[in-house]
Each structure stands twice: as structure tokens, then as C-alpha cells.
Design a protein around this motif. Structure first.
Motif, PDB file in Angstrom:
ATOM      1  N   UNK A 101      14.610  66.532  46.159  1.00 43.23           N
ATOM      2  CA  UNK A 101      14.869  66.086  44.799  1.00 43.23           C
ATOM      3  C   UNK A 101      16.352  66.123  44.475  1.00 43.23           C
ATOM      4  N   UNK A 102      17.071  67.096  45.037  1.00 43.49           N
ATOM      5  CA  UNK A 102      18.508  67.157  44.756  1.00 43.49           C
ATOM      6  C   UNK A 102      19.254  66.017  45.420  1.00 43.49           C
ATOM      7  N   UNK A 104      18.063  63.028  45.567  1.00 43.15           N
ATOM      8  CA  UNK A 104      17.888  61.932  44.610  1.00 43.15           C
ATOM      9  C   UNK A 104      18.727  62.160  43.358  1.00 43.15           C
ATOM     10  N   UNK A 105      18.733  63.384  42.847  1.00 35.48           N
ATOM     11  CA  UNK A 105      19.518  63.666  41.639  1.00 35.48           C
ATOM     12  C   UNK A 105      20.988  63.335  41.886  1.00 35.48           C
ATOM     13  N   UNK A 108      21.281  59.110  43.023  1.00 32.58           N
ATOM     14  CA  UNK A 108      20.943  58.064  42.058  1.00 32.58           C
ATOM     15  C   UNK A 108      21.346  58.475  40.659  1.00 32.58           C
ATOM     16  N   UNK A 109      21.346  59.775  40.429  1.00 32.13           N
ATOM     17  CA  UNK A 109      21.622  60.259  39.084  1.00 32.13           C
ATOM     18  C   UNK A 109      23.092  60.503  38.880  1.00 32.13           C
ATOM     19  N   UNK A 110      23.455  61.778  38.696  1.00 33.45           N
ATOM     20  CA  UNK A 110      24.848  62.078  38.411  1.00 33.45           C
ATOM     21  C   UNK A 110      25.590  62.272  39.713  1.00 33.45           C
ATOM     22  N   UNK A 116      24.779  70.337  43.438  1.00 26.64           N
ATOM     23  CA  UNK A 116      23.691  69.593  44.080  1.00 26.64           C
ATOM     24  C   UNK A 116      23.998  69.416  45.562  1.00 26.64           C
TER      25      UNK A 116
ATOM     26  N   UNK B  62      14.097  58.625  40.812  1.00 22.00           N
ATOM     27  CA  UNK B  62      14.160  60.055  40.506  1.00 22.00           C
ATOM     28  C   UNK B  62      12.749  60.634  40.454  1.00 22.00           C
ATOM     29  N   UNK B 415      12.915  71.864  38.562  1.00 21.83           N
ATOM     30  CA  UNK B 415      12.817  70.424  38.830  1.00 21.83           C
ATOM     31  C   UNK B 415      12.520  69.650  37.556  1.00 21.83           C
ATOM     32  N   UNK B 418      15.772  69.496  35.379  1.00 20.23           N
ATOM     33  CA  UNK B 418      16.811  68.658  35.975  1.00 20.23           C
ATOM     34  C   UNK B 418      16.417  67.190  35.980  1.00 20.23           C
ATOM     35  N   UNK B 419      15.132  66.939  36.229  1.00 19.18           N
ATOM     36  CA  UNK B 419      14.662  65.558  36.275  1.00 19.18           C
ATOM     37  C   UNK B 419      14.915  64.870  34.936  1.00 19.18           C
ATOM     38  N   UNK B 422      18.788  64.478  34.368  1.00 20.71           N
ATOM     39  CA  UNK B 422      19.373  63.415  35.190  1.00 20.71           C
ATOM     40  C   UNK B 422      18.966  62.042  34.659  1.00 20.71           C
ATOM     41  N   UNK B 425      20.867  61.224  31.404  1.00 21.01           N
ATOM     42  CA  UNK B 425      22.274  60.936  31.721  1.00 21.01           C
ATOM     43  C   UNK B 425      22.441  59.536  32.312  1.00 21.01           C
ATOM     44  N   UNK B 426      21.516  59.251  33.231  1.00 28.24           N
ATOM     45  CA  UNK B 426      21.569  57.999  33.976  1.00 28.24           C
ATOM     46  C   UNK B 426      21.592  56.783  33.050  1.00 28.24           C
TER      47      UNK B 426
END
Lengths: 337, 445
Positions: A101-102, A104-105, A108-110, A116, B62, B415, B418-419, B422, B425-426
Motif C-alpha cells: 500500500x505504501x 501505491x501511496x 500515485x498519491x503524494x 513512505x 489507491x 491503512x 492514510x488511504x 492520500x 490530497x490527490x
């Protein structure tokens, strides 16, 4: 070929597949973190993420495949391993969860989150260590069954030289396999900066891989002499592994044919892994599960084999498509697509 | 209540599943919505819809990641927490478990390709075609794993001799009586919930920033899809009730507080139960339970009194059942109302209360998924394999389940938070309007 040999061969192929693709992934996480620390992220990290992004999910499936198949072909394994591995297995799952998951975080995310990236890199080394525990347990001597209750002898595992040699081998191999692959990938991308960094990694991790392998042999001789003697019977498998290793290291050292070099790395681990597996038989988990004793019922075995063949017919073309689009497409690799 | 390893194993399994199904539901439903949006975008040559597909797909990655890792967790926990169950049932359900992994593999490959080939093909339809294997993969993995759960409810295709499964027929075990209604219900509700969640997010954006053309198109698309899926869900629910009356009468009777076997049985909505099992404060719809169970008021519905006391599920599942059904009707109501207002020109479909109603429908639908699963799972207590093996005999005997439980709870909290962070933010950093401007500069509103 009997059903049980077929079953274990199928599973072993998947575990080998996981060994290769996951090693690339696990090592890449470590190198990516290292690259960030050394401020080489612009070359190294872009390259790594270009390779990993489309394929990281596929890596995970190889692993799921293995354990689902193991339960299917050898249901008794679910019982013994399931009971014994509650704590170490849970730790491995949690590490895998954090890592997946990290990734992906972060990607794709920040972007640019160092925490991370650190967790992603660190788990990449801890997971092979924790997963290799299951392999060590299969040699026997770490489980105790009294009144039908399976007990995992944690202290035995932590004080066993054999178990530590396996851990060392798993970590070192991950770094070596990954570096060898990424060197090839960087070379294709025409990214000479990264290629040189990664080539140094490959050469740096190459002698320890062989040293650790020898250590495992010594450990095995002490811990499970029967297995060790079986391995000696098929010594040529390990010989071929050694030859492949020298061929790979030579090519990388000479900066020649990085693709062929990586194929030699794959062969090196193929021979070692299958040699190890073949000499392990007839035990799946010594002394509780042998390959004959626990095999699934024939109707289910047949159904699994048919499903497996049908599944491969679906997967192989899809995997080839994936590789052609992202691995062997020069334009994509160079970052132009 | 003593926290022995049976209780702890149940707690850990339900925590993992409760967390996983949030992401699994999104994983099954959202690809359908992405595919519809991209299809509309190419067909109408409308960048709004293309951007919609792109943005949904980006957020989807995500949730997929969290779904994959929690799915791996439950896959391994099955063997670690219920080893005795897997030793017996593993023989019988290995095939669908194996096939589920294949479907997941297939989806993983094509999702990877889909996400990284947006601008790679000259013919836009080729990229859209990639959504088909993704949809097939995600829905097929839901199908296969649901057959496993269906098998635990109505086991067949094997015989038990000395605690070992023999005479196994893998296909019969997969196609057990619970499979068709369960699969239908799982798929329709996953599609419905995903459509409502996307609609809820869009409605919220409109409420906060008044929204642009992009948001209005998105809301119309999701609301129409939601209404269709809501009707399909209602049909699936009806089929499920008839299935329960036939094969698992104790689950239906416990959900409806139905004690005496009788014809013309009443449907009890909400209410309370006292210690003598007398129902108070309920809304009673005469004869309707019989109608629900068999399309006729003369249908005889088996009551709980026929079931041995140690084989009855707990009676609190009644509330979950009622809440699930109410939310189901709410989703028909809210999506129907929006479409009515939109089509009937005198009404404004962008009025605030209606939009807030849509915002609420997303989380409510997810709650209904949770309620429905808890109802279905607790409703087959005390059995793990109905009629064959009780939960208490299947749990692990290993030490350390409590410690494991705490580790996983910590993981899911981390999780989960954070999910959400994220994802917010995205999209906050890159509003749809700005992205539209950047990607499709020629397009003017």
C-alpha cells in the motif's frame, strides 16, 4: 507423472516465479531508498518506478498463487503451517501490506514522501527474511506436536545457525537479482548513470551470494543430514548453478550483454532452487507431511490441474503483452511513452 | 465473555473482512463505472467523460492497493486461524480459490496495462477495450470467492468420513444452492455501492464549489447507473430471501424474529425484543413474510422453534437485516428522485437537500454492504460449515491470537487513515477544471 509430483512441480514453478519477480521488486525498493539518500533519485528512481508501476500488482499474485495452490494440493500443509506460522506469518503479511500500500501511496498519491519510501525500502529486506522462515521450518526440528496441537519452537529457530544462513542468503540474493535486472533495464533505457551505479551493486553483491549459498550447505549438513546427502546426489544441478553464476558475473564485469547476464542469473537460481526442491522430497514438512501422505483427493487434483492449464492459456499471452508493452518496448523503457 | 482463541479468531477474521470488503466492493464496482465513462467519452467525443474515467482510475489505484494487501491477509488468515477447517474444506474448495487467484491475476495484468497506456494507442477504442478484461477479472474473482462462502452455507459435493472429506465433486461443491443468489446479490450490490460512492463524491463537490459541467455530467451518469443497479439489487435481495426460506430457514427466521411455523406469516420491521422473545414497538406487515419467502400469502415459513436451541443464530441480526433493506430502498428512492427532477423540467435537480441526500447515499450503501455481510455470516452461527463443522471446532489452538489481533487492528487503522488522506490530497491538489484545461486545451466550455 503422478499427481503429487505434478502438483509440487506446479507450485515450485510459481514459487520460483515469485522468487525472481519479487526479488527485483524488493531489491528495487532498497535501491530506490538508497538513491534518494544519495541524491541520485533523478536517474535511479525514475527508472525504477517506470519499471515497477505497471507490474507491482502482478508480483503479489505469484505469492497468493503459491499458498492457495499449496492448500489445494496439500491440505494437511494448511493445518501444520497454518497453526505453526500464526505469529511469523502474520508479521510477514503485515510487512507485505505496508509495502504494497505504501508503494501505491508514494507513487500515485503524494510523491516525495521519504517516510513512505523508507518503509517501502526497509520492508523489502525484512519480507524475504520472514518468508524464508517457512522454508527453514520445512527442514524439521522447529515444530512439536503434542496431543494434536502444533507448537512452533521459536527459540530453536532463533538459535539455529541454519536458519540464520537462510536469512542471509535470502537478503543477499534479493539484492543481487534485483541489481542484475535493473542494470539490464538501465542499459536498455540508455541511462548510463543508473547503469553504472547498478552495475557496481551487482558486482558488490555477487560474491556474498555464493558465500551465503555455501553457508546454507554447511548449515543443512548440520541440521538435516539426510537432505544434504540427497542434495549431493544431484550435485550437477548445483554445479550448473555455479557455472551460470560465473557467466553472469563475468558478463556484468565486462559490461557486455546485460540481458544474457540476467538470464544467467535466472538460471543460477533456477538450478539451485529446483535442486534444493528435488532433494527436499519426499518431505513437504519434515517429518509430518510427505508428498504421498497429504496429497489432495484425485478428483480435486485433476480439477486443479485442468484449471491450472486453462489459467496458463489465459495468463501467458497476457503476461507477454504486459512485457512487450513495458519491458521490451524500447520507447517506453526510455521514458518516451 | 471469555476471550479464548475461538472468540479472538472470530474477532480477527471479522475485522479483516470488514475492512477488506470496503475495498473489495469498490474493486468490483468501480471498473464498471470507469468503463462506462470512457465509453461515453469516446462515443460522444466528450473530454469530460474521458477525464472522469481518468480521475476515477487514478483514485482506484489507491483502493486497489489496499484491497490487494488485505485480500492477501484474509487469504492467509483462513489457514492460520481456521487450520482444522481448511484441512477438511480445503480439499473441496481448492478449485474456486485457485480460480479466484487466476481472475485476480488477469485483472492485475490488464489494470497495469490500462493505467499506463492512456495516450499510447492511436485508436482510442483499443484503450477502452482494456477495461473489459479488468471488469471480467474483478467480477469473476468476486464470483469465485462467493462460491466458497456459498459452500460454507450450503455445503455439498463431498462426504465426511472420520473427519476427512471423501468422494469429492469439485463442480458440485462450487455450484451449490447458495451460489446463484449470493453471486447475483454480491455483484449487484458492489456495482450499486460503487456508483453511489462516486455519485456522493460528485454531489459533495457540487455543493462545495457549485460544480462545473464536468460534475453535472458525472452525477447524471452515476445516478442513472445507480438506479439500474438498485433495481437489480432489489431483485437479487428478493431471490435471496426465497433461497433462505428454502435452504437456510433458521437464518431468515432469526432475521425476522419468526418463532412459530405458520402460513400467512407477518413481516416484522424494526421493533424490540424482550427476554421472553416477545416483539414490541414493531411495524407489522400482515402476511408479507410468507409473500417474501414464496410469492404467496399461503407459503408456510419455518419458525425458529423448529431449530434446536444450540443451532440458532443470535437474534440481533434482525436489526442488521432491516437496516440493509432500508438502505436498499433509500438508494432506489434517491436515485429515482434525482432522475425524476432532471427529466421533469419544472423541478431543479441541483437543489441542496437532494444533493445532500446523494452525498449520504454513498457511505450508507457501504454500511449496507457491511450490515448485509454481518447478517449473512452471523446468521449461520454456530456453523462454519453448516451441518458439518461448528466454528468452535475449527479455530486454531496456537497461542498468540490476541497479539496478532492487535497488530492487525493497528495496521488497518494506519491503512484506513492514510488511504483517505492520500485520496483527498490527490484530488485537492489538482481540481478537475485545471486538469481539463491542461489535458484538453482546445476544449472550451
Amino acid at each position: 507423472m503422478s499427481l503429487e509430483i505434478l502438483g509440487i512441480t506446479v507450485l515450485w514453478i510459481f514459487l520460483y516465479g515469485y522468487l525472481i519477480v519479487a526479488s527485483i521488486d524488493f531489491g528495487a525498493g532498497f535501491f530506490a531508498f538508497y538513491g534518494r539518500l544519495k541524491n541520485k533519485e533523478h536517474t535511479l528512481n525514475v527508472l525504477i518506478s517506470r519499471y515497477l508501476s505497471p507490474v507491482w500488482e502482478v508480483t503479489n499474485v505469484f505469492f497468493v498463487f503459491f499458498f492457495v495452490g499449496l492448500v489445494g494440493f496439500f491440505p494437511d500443509a494448511a493445518y501444520y503451517y497454518g497453526t505453526a506460522l500464526l505469529i511469523p506469518g502474520s508479521i510477514a503479511i503485515i510487512l507485505l501490506a505496508i509495502r504494497g500500500s505504501f508503494y501505491a501511496f508514494n507513487n500515485y498519491g503524494s510523491k516525495e514522501n521519504i517516510v513512505y519510501l523508507f518503509l517501502y525500502g526497509a520492508t523489502g529486506l525484512l519480507i524475504p527474511a520472514s518468508l524464508s522462515t517457512a522454508m527453514t521450518i520445512s527442514e524439521g526440528g522447529f515444530l512439536e506436536v503434542t496431543d494434536g496441537t502444533v507448537k512452533f519452537l521459536t527459540a530453536e529457530l532463533f538459535t539455529s545457525p541454519y536458519s540464520w544462513s537462510v536469512v542471509v542468503l535470502s537478503i543477499v540474493s534479493v539484492l543481487f537479482i534485483s541489481a542484475a535486472f535493473l542494470t539490464y533495464y538501465a542499459d536498455r533505457a540508455g541511462d548510463m548513470d543508473s547503469r553504472e551505479v547498478l552495475r557496481k551493486f551487482s558486482l558488490f553483491w555477487s560474491p556474498p551470494t555464493i558465500l551465503a549459498s555455501l553457508l546454507v550447505f554447511v548449515g543443512l549438513m548440520e541440521h538435516n543430514n539426510e537432505h544434504f546427502m540427497n542434495a549431493l546426489d544431484i550435485w550437477w544441478m548445483f554445479g550448473l548453478s555455479l557455472v551460470s553464476f560465473f557467466a553472469a558475473s563475468y558478463l556484468i564485469y565486462k559490461r557486455k550483454k546485460f540481458g544474457t547476464a540476467f538470464i544467467f542469473v535466472m538460471l543460477q537460481f533456477f538450478f539451485a532452487f529446483f535442486g534444493y526442491g528435488a532433494s527436499h522430497l519426499p518431505y513437504i514438512l519434515k517429518p509430518f507431511i510427505t508428498i504421498e501422505s497429504s496429497v489432495t483427493n484425485p478428483a480435486m487434483g485433476m480439477a486443479l490441474v485442468i484449471a491450472f492449464i486453462a489459467g496458463l492459456l489465459l495468463l501467458i499471452p497476457s503476461l507477454i503483452l504486459l512485457m512487450r508493452l513495458f519491458l521490451f518496448d524500447a520507447e517506453y523503457v526510455k521514458g518516451k511513452k | 465473555m471469555e476471550l479464548d482463541s475461538v472468540i479472538l479468531s472470530r474477532m480477527l477474521t471479522s475485522t479483516t473482512l470488514a475492512f477488506h470488503i470496503i475495498f473489495a466492493t469498490i474493486g468490483v464496482g468501480v471498473p464498471i463505472m470507469i468503463s462506462i465513462a470512457e465509453f461515453m467519452g469516446i462515443k460522444r467525443n466528450d473530454p469530460h467523460y474521458i477525464l472522469l474515467a481518468r480521475r476515477w482510475a487514478r483514485g482506484f489505484t489507491i483502493t486497489v492497493a489496499v484491497g490487494v494487501v488485505t485480500g492477501t491477509a484474509i487469504g492467509l488468515q483462513l489457514s492460520m486461524l481456521w487450520p482444522a477447517f481448511m484441512q477438511v474444506a480445503g480439499q473441496v474448495i481448492a478449485l474456486p480459490l485457485f480460480m479466484e487467484t487466476f481472475a485476480f491475476f488477469f485483472e492485475a495484468i490488464f489494470l497495469g496495462i490500462y493505467l499506463y497506456t492512456w495516450d499510447r494507442f492511436k485508436n482510442k477504442w483499443i484503450h477502452w477495450l482494456l477495461t473489459i478484461p479488468v471488469m471480467i477479472g474483478s467480477s469473476a474473482s468476486a464470483l469465485f470467492i462467493t462460491t466458497v462462502n456459498a459452500f460454507m452455507n450450503t455445503p455439498q459435493g463431498f462426504e465426511l468420513s472420520d473427519g476427512k472429506a471423501v468422494n469429492i465433486d469439485p463442480i458440485a461443491a462450487m455450484l451449490n444452492p447458495a451460489t446463484p443468489p449470493k453471486v447475483f446479490h454480491v455483484l449487484t450490490t458492489a456495482y450499486l455501492t460503487s456508483a453511489l460512492i462516486l455519485a456522493g463524491i460528485t454531489a459533495f463537490a457540487i455543493l462545495k464549489k457549485k460544480g462545473s459541467e464536468y460534475h453535472r455530467k458525472a452525477l447524471r451518469l452515476t445516478m442513472v447507473s445507480a438506479l439500474i443497479f438498485a433495481f437489480a439489487t432489489a431483485l437479487a435481495g428478493d431471490i435471496s430471501a426465497k433461497f433462505l426460506a428454502e435452504y437456510q430457514p433458521e437464518k431468515l427466521a432469526a432475521a425476522e424474529w419468526h418463532f412459530e411455523t405458520e402460513k400467512n406469516a407477518d413481516l416484522i420491521v424494526f421493533g424490540t425484543l424482550d427476554e421472553n422473545n416477545e416483539v414490541h414497538n414493531e411495524i407489522r406487515i400482515p402476511g408479507f413474510l410468507s409473500f417474501l419467502a414464496g410469492n404467496s400469502f399461503d407459503k408456510e415459513v419455518i419458525g425458529l422453534n423448529e431449530i434446536p436451541e444450540d443451532e440458532r443464530p443470535p437474534l440481533w441480526i434482525h436489526y442488521l437485516f432491516d437496516l440493509m433493506v432500508s438502505i436498499g430502498f433509500y438508494s432506489i428512492f434517491i436515485s429515482g428522485l434525482f432522475i425524476l427532477f432532471w427529466r421533469w423540467k419544472k423541478r431543479d435537480e441541483w437543489n441542496k437537500p437532494l444533493l445532500w441526500g446523494i452525498v449520504a447515499s454513498g457511505p450508507l450503501a457501504m454500511l449496507a454492504i457491511e450490515f448485509g455481510w454481518i447478517y449473512a455470516e452471523v446468521g449461520r452461527q454456530p456453523w462454519i460449515l453448516r451441518g458439518y463443522m461448528k466454528v468452535a471446532d475449527a479455530a486454531t489452538k496456537a497461542d498468540g491470537v490476541g497479539l496478532t489481533f492487535m497488530m492487525f487492528v493497528a495496521l488497518y487503522v494506519l491503512l484506513g487513515i492514510l488511504c483517505v488522506v492520500v485520496l483527498i490530497k490527490m484530488f485537492k491538489n489538482k481540481p478537475a477544471e485545471a486538469e481539463l484545461e491542461q489535458r484538453f486545451p482546445k476544449h472550451t466550455e
